[in-house]
Write a protein that holds these residues in place. Structure first.
Motif, mmCIF file in Angstrom:
data_model
loop_
_atom_site.group_PDB
_atom_site.id
_atom_site.type_symbol
_atom_site.label_atom_id
_atom_site.label_comp_id
_atom_site.label_asym_id
_atom_site.label_seq_id
_atom_site.Cartn_x
_atom_site.Cartn_y
_atom_site.Cartn_z
ATOM 1 N N MET A 1 0.832 -1.206 0.000
ATOM 2 C CA MET A 1 0.000 0.000 0.000
ATOM 3 C C MET A 1 0.865 1.254 0.000
ATOM 4 O O MET A 1 2.003 1.258 0.472
ATOM 5 N N THR A 2 0.299 2.336 -0.542
ATOM 6 C CA THR A 2 0.976 3.625 -0.557
ATOM 7 C C THR A 2 0.201 4.620 0.298
ATOM 8 O O THR A 2 -0.938 4.347 0.715
ATOM 9 N N VAL A 3 0.797 5.795 0.525
ATOM 10 C CA VAL A 3 0.095 6.815 1.304
ATOM 11 C C VAL A 3 -1.148 7.290 0.554
ATOM 12 O O VAL A 3 -2.147 7.685 1.178
ATOM 13 N N GLY A 4 -1.113 7.245 -0.785
ATOM 14 C CA GLY A 4 -2.291 7.617 -1.555
ATOM 15 C C GLY A 4 -3.453 6.680 -1.324
ATOM 16 O O GLY A 4 -4.613 7.098 -1.321
ATOM 17 N N ASP A 5 -3.174 5.400 -1.113
ATOM 18 C CA ASP A 5 -4.236 4.438 -0.827
ATOM 19 C C ASP A 5 -4.920 4.736 0.501
ATOM 20 O O ASP A 5 -6.121 4.492 0.659
ATOM 21 N N LEU A 6 -4.150 5.283 1.441
ATOM 22 C CA LEU A 6 -4.672 5.495 2.799
ATOM 23 C C LEU A 6 -5.391 6.825 2.934
ATOM 24 O O LEU A 6 -6.332 6.955 3.727
ATOM 25 N N GLY A 7 -4.966 7.852 2.183
ATOM 26 C CA GLY A 7 -5.580 9.171 2.299
ATOM 27 C C GLY A 7 -4.961 9.984 3.413
ATOM 28 O O GLY A 7 -4.289 9.461 4.312
ATOM 29 N N GLU A 8 -5.192 11.314 3.374
ATOM 30 C CA GLU A 8 -4.521 12.228 4.303
ATOM 31 C C GLU A 8 -4.757 11.879 5.763
ATOM 32 O O GLU A 8 -3.828 11.771 6.558
ATOM 33 N N PHE A 9 -6.018 11.706 6.143
ATOM 34 C CA PHE A 9 -6.297 11.515 7.567
ATOM 35 C C PHE A 9 -5.923 10.113 8.031
ATOM 36 O O PHE A 9 -5.562 9.915 9.194
ATOM 37 N N GLY A 10 -5.971 9.163 7.115
ATOM 38 C CA GLY A 10 -5.461 7.851 7.450
ATOM 39 C C GLY A 10 -3.963 7.881 7.684
ATOM 40 O O GLY A 10 -3.442 7.207 8.582
ATOM 41 N N VAL A 11 -3.246 8.677 6.867
ATOM 42 C CA VAL A 11 -1.799 8.835 7.059
ATOM 43 C C VAL A 11 -1.511 9.477 8.402
ATOM 44 O O VAL A 11 -0.636 9.038 9.153
ATOM 45 N N VAL A 12 -2.254 10.540 8.727
ATOM 46 C CA VAL A 12 -2.044 11.220 10.011
ATOM 47 C C VAL A 12 -2.266 10.257 11.182
ATOM 48 O O VAL A 12 -1.462 10.183 12.117
ATOM 49 N N ASN A 13 -3.340 9.498 11.118
ATOM 50 C CA ASN A 13 -3.622 8.549 12.200
ATOM 51 C C ASN A 13 -2.551 7.460 12.274
ATOM 52 O O ASN A 13 -2.182 7.006 13.371
ATOM 53 N N ARG A 14 -2.054 7.052 11.125
ATOM 54 C CA ARG A 14 -1.021 6.018 11.106
ATOM 55 C C ARG A 14 0.265 6.540 11.760
ATOM 56 O O ARG A 14 0.923 5.828 12.518
ATOM 57 N N ILE A 15 0.621 7.797 11.454
ATOM 58 C CA ILE A 15 1.828 8.386 12.032
ATOM 59 C C ILE A 15 1.669 8.555 13.537
ATOM 60 O O ILE A 15 2.515 8.116 14.320
ATOM 61 N N THR A 16 0.595 9.202 13.962
ATOM 62 C CA THR A 16 0.445 9.518 15.383
ATOM 63 C C THR A 16 0.288 8.261 16.233
ATOM 64 O O THR A 16 0.657 8.252 17.412
ATOM 65 N N GLY A 17 -0.228 7.212 15.621
ATOM 66 C CA GLY A 17 -0.370 5.965 16.365
ATOM 67 C C GLY A 17 0.946 5.305 16.719
ATOM 68 O O GLY A 17 0.985 4.393 17.553
ATOM 69 N N VAL B 1 6.981 18.083 13.325
ATOM 70 C CA VAL B 1 7.462 17.710 11.992
ATOM 71 C C VAL B 1 6.470 18.140 10.923
ATOM 72 O O VAL B 1 5.276 17.833 11.013
ATOM 73 N N GLY B 2 6.953 18.857 9.910
ATOM 74 C CA GLY B 2 6.192 19.136 8.700
ATOM 75 C C GLY B 2 6.666 18.177 7.621
ATOM 76 O O GLY B 2 7.867 18.061 7.374
ATOM 77 N N LEU B 3 5.746 17.486 6.980
ATOM 78 C CA LEU B 3 6.114 16.401 6.079
ATOM 79 C C LEU B 3 5.397 16.548 4.741
ATOM 80 O O LEU B 3 4.171 16.571 4.678
ATOM 81 N N GLY B 4 6.193 16.652 3.664
ATOM 82 C CA GLY B 4 5.649 16.597 2.312
ATOM 83 C C GLY B 4 6.058 15.274 1.687
ATOM 84 O O GLY B 4 7.244 14.945 1.660
ATOM 85 N N ILE B 5 5.091 14.504 1.175
ATOM 86 C CA ILE B 5 5.390 13.164 0.653
ATOM 87 C C ILE B 5 4.595 12.896 -0.623
ATOM 88 O O ILE B 5 3.474 13.369 -0.781
ATOM 89 N N PRO B 6 5.181 12.111 -1.548
ATOM 90 C CA PRO B 6 4.441 11.743 -2.761
ATOM 91 C C PRO B 6 3.321 10.749 -2.447
ATOM 92 O O PRO B 6 3.415 9.967 -1.490
ATOM 93 N N ALA B 7 2.292 10.764 -3.266
ATOM 94 C CA ALA B 7 1.171 9.845 -3.044
ATOM 95 C C ALA B 7 1.576 8.397 -3.241
ATOM 96 O O ALA B 7 0.956 7.489 -2.670
ATOM 97 N N ASP B 8 2.626 8.151 -4.046
ATOM 98 C CA ASP B 8 3.027 6.766 -4.292
ATOM 99 C C ASP B 8 4.092 6.273 -3.312
ATOM 100 O O ASP B 8 4.669 5.206 -3.501
ATOM 101 N N LEU B 9 4.358 7.035 -2.248
ATOM 102 C CA LEU B 9 5.332 6.602 -1.241
ATOM 103 C C LEU B 9 4.797 5.364 -0.518
ATOM 104 O O LEU B 9 3.674 5.377 -0.003
ATOM 105 N N PRO B 10 5.562 4.282 -0.459
ATOM 106 C CA PRO B 10 5.082 3.093 0.247
ATOM 107 C C PRO B 10 4.838 3.375 1.735
ATOM 108 O O PRO B 10 5.614 4.090 2.381
ATOM 109 N N LEU B 11 3.774 2.790 2.268
ATOM 110 C CA LEU B 11 3.479 2.984 3.690
ATOM 111 C C LEU B 11 4.598 2.442 4.574
ATOM 112 O O LEU B 11 4.841 2.969 5.669
ATOM 113 N N THR B 12 5.287 1.414 4.119
ATOM 114 C CA THR B 12 6.384 0.873 4.922
ATOM 115 C C THR B 12 7.502 1.899 5.085
ATOM 116 O O THR B 12 8.117 1.985 6.153
ATOM 117 N N TRP B 13 7.759 2.690 4.037
ATOM 118 C CA TRP B 13 8.783 3.744 4.130
ATOM 119 C C TRP B 13 8.340 4.820 5.111
ATOM 120 O O TRP B 13 9.138 5.316 5.912
#
Length: 315
Positions: free
Chosen positions: A1-17, A90-102
Motif C-alpha cells: 500500500m501507498t500513502v495515496g491508498d490510505l488518504g490524508e487523515f489515514g496517514v495522520v492517524n497512522r503516524i500519530t499511532g 514535523v512538517g512532512l511533504g510526501i508523494p502519493a506513491d510513497l510506500p506505507l512501509t517507508w
C-alpha cells in the motif's frame, strides 16, 4: 500500500499511532497545536529543512535512517545551546506513491532518535509533494542555565570538540564512489552518513562547565567556527596535530584517494559539538582541545592552507 491508498487523515492517524508522548508533552497530536511544558520559563527553538536529493537520497538511505537524521540535526542544535531537548514537531511533504512501509520507518526514526534524549514527537503536518520534504522544529529546556551563544569567545580561551568528525563526509564519498559494503570500516562511515550520532549530553555538560561559546558542527568545523569568530569579534587558530583521524575515516580516504584531515576539518553532518572554554576549566576526557582563540578575525589552521571550508547551500 501507498500513502495515496490510505488518504490524508489515514496517514495522520497512522503516524500519530506510532508516537508515544513523554513527560514534557502536556498535549500531543490531535488538536490544532501541541502543549509542551517549559519548566525554565524559556524555550529553546531550532528548525531545519531536509529535501530529497539534496540532504538525502532514498536509494542511499531507508526511511528509518532519514527519520533519525532529520531529528538528530535539530536535537543537536538544541544541545549546542546548552539545553535538554524536550520535543519536536514535523512538517512532512510526501508523494502519493510513497510506500506505507517507508513512511512507517520514517516515523519510527523520528521516534527513536527523540527517545535517545527523552524527547517526543509532539505534532506536525502532512501534505502531498512530488518528493519527500521534511521540516523539523525542536524545542528544549535550559533547566535554569544561561544559553551558550556564539558570541562569548575571547582571546586566551581554548577551543575543544566532542563527538565524531569526518565520518559523514567519508561516508558520502564512499557512497558516491559506489564502494559501500567493501569493508567494515567503509560500512561504518556509510552508516554515519546515513544516521549521525550527536553527543547530546555534552551540550548541557559544556554549559555547566562554563562554556563561553558553542555550536554543533553541521556544515564543517572551519565554516562553523567561523561563525563563532565573527560573532565574537576574534580569530581562532587550530592545531592540525590535535585532531585524531579515526581509523574508518583513514581507511575510506585511502580507498577514494582523499585527505582524511580535510574531511575532519571541512566535512559536515556529523553534528559534533565545538565549544570555547576559559583556559582554567578542566575538561573531561570526552572533550579534545584543538585550538585557541586569538586576536584577529577568521579561522586558520596552523601551517596548513585549506581551500574549501565547508558546506554552503548557495555556492
Amino acid at each position: 500500500m501507498t500513502v495515496g491508498d490510505l488518504g490524508e487523515f489515514g496517514v495522520v492517524n497512522r503516524i500519530t499511532g506510532r508516537l508515544p508522548q513523554g513527560a514534557a508533552v502536556m498535549l500531543g497530536p490531535g488538536d490544532d497545536a501541541a502543549v509542551v511544558a517549559a519548566p525554565d520559563g524559556r524555550v529553546v527553538v531550532s528548525t531545519d529543512l531536509l529535501l530529497e536529493g539534496r540532504h538525502f537520497r532514498r536509494d542511499w538511505s531507508g526511511g528509518y535512517d532519514v527519520g533519525r537524521k532529520a531529528a538528530a540535526q535539530n536535537l543537536a542544535d538544541v544541545a549546542a545551546m546548552g539545553a535538554v531537548p524536550t520535543s519536536i514537531v514535523v512538517g512532512l511533504g510526501i508523494p502519493a506513491d510513497l510506500p506505507l512501509t517507508w513512511l512507517d520507518d520514517l516515523t519510527d526514526g523520528f521516534r527513536d532518535e527523540c527517545a535517545v534524549v527523552g524527547a517526543s514527537v509532539a505534532g506536525g503536518d502532512v501534505t502531498r509533494c512530488d518528493q519527500v520534504v521534511i521540516g523539523v522544529s525542536a524545542l528544549g529546556d535550559l533547566e535554569g542555565r544561561a544559553p551558550v551563544l556564539r558570541s562569548g569567545a575571547r582571546p586566551g580561551h581554548v577551543v575543544a570538540v566532542t563527538g565524531r568528525l569526518g565520518y559523514a563526509a567519508a561516508g558520502w564519498a564512499v557512497l558516491e564512489e559506489g564502494l559501500a559494503g567493501g569493508s567494515p570500516a567503509l560500512e561504518e562511515v556509510v552508516a554515519a552518513h546515513r544516521r549521525p550520532s550527536p553527543p547530546y549530553p555534552m551540550g548541557p555538560q559544556a554549559a555547566a562547565l562554563g562554556a563561553c561559546a558553542m555550536l554543533d558542527v553541521s556544515d564543517g568545523l572551519l565554516q562553523d567556527l567561523g561563525h563563532v569568530a565573527e560573532a565574537s569579534g576574534v580569530g581562532i587558530e587550530l592545531d592540525p596535530q590535535a585532531f585524531a583521524v579515526a581509523e574508518p575515516v583513514a581507511v575510506a580516504a585511502k580507498e577514494v584517494g582523499a585527505d582524511p584531515l580535510e574531511w575532519v576539518l571541512t566535512g559536515g553532518e556529523d553534528h559534533a559539538l565545538a565549544a570555547v572554554f576559559p583556559p582554567e576549566v578542566r575538561l573531561p576526557a570526552s572533550w579534545q582541545v584543538v585550538g585557541r582563540v586569538v586576536e584577529g578575525t577568521g579561522v586558520v589552521v596552523r601551517g596548513r592552507k585549506v581551500g574549501r571550508r565547508g558546506w554552503d547551500h548557495f555556492e
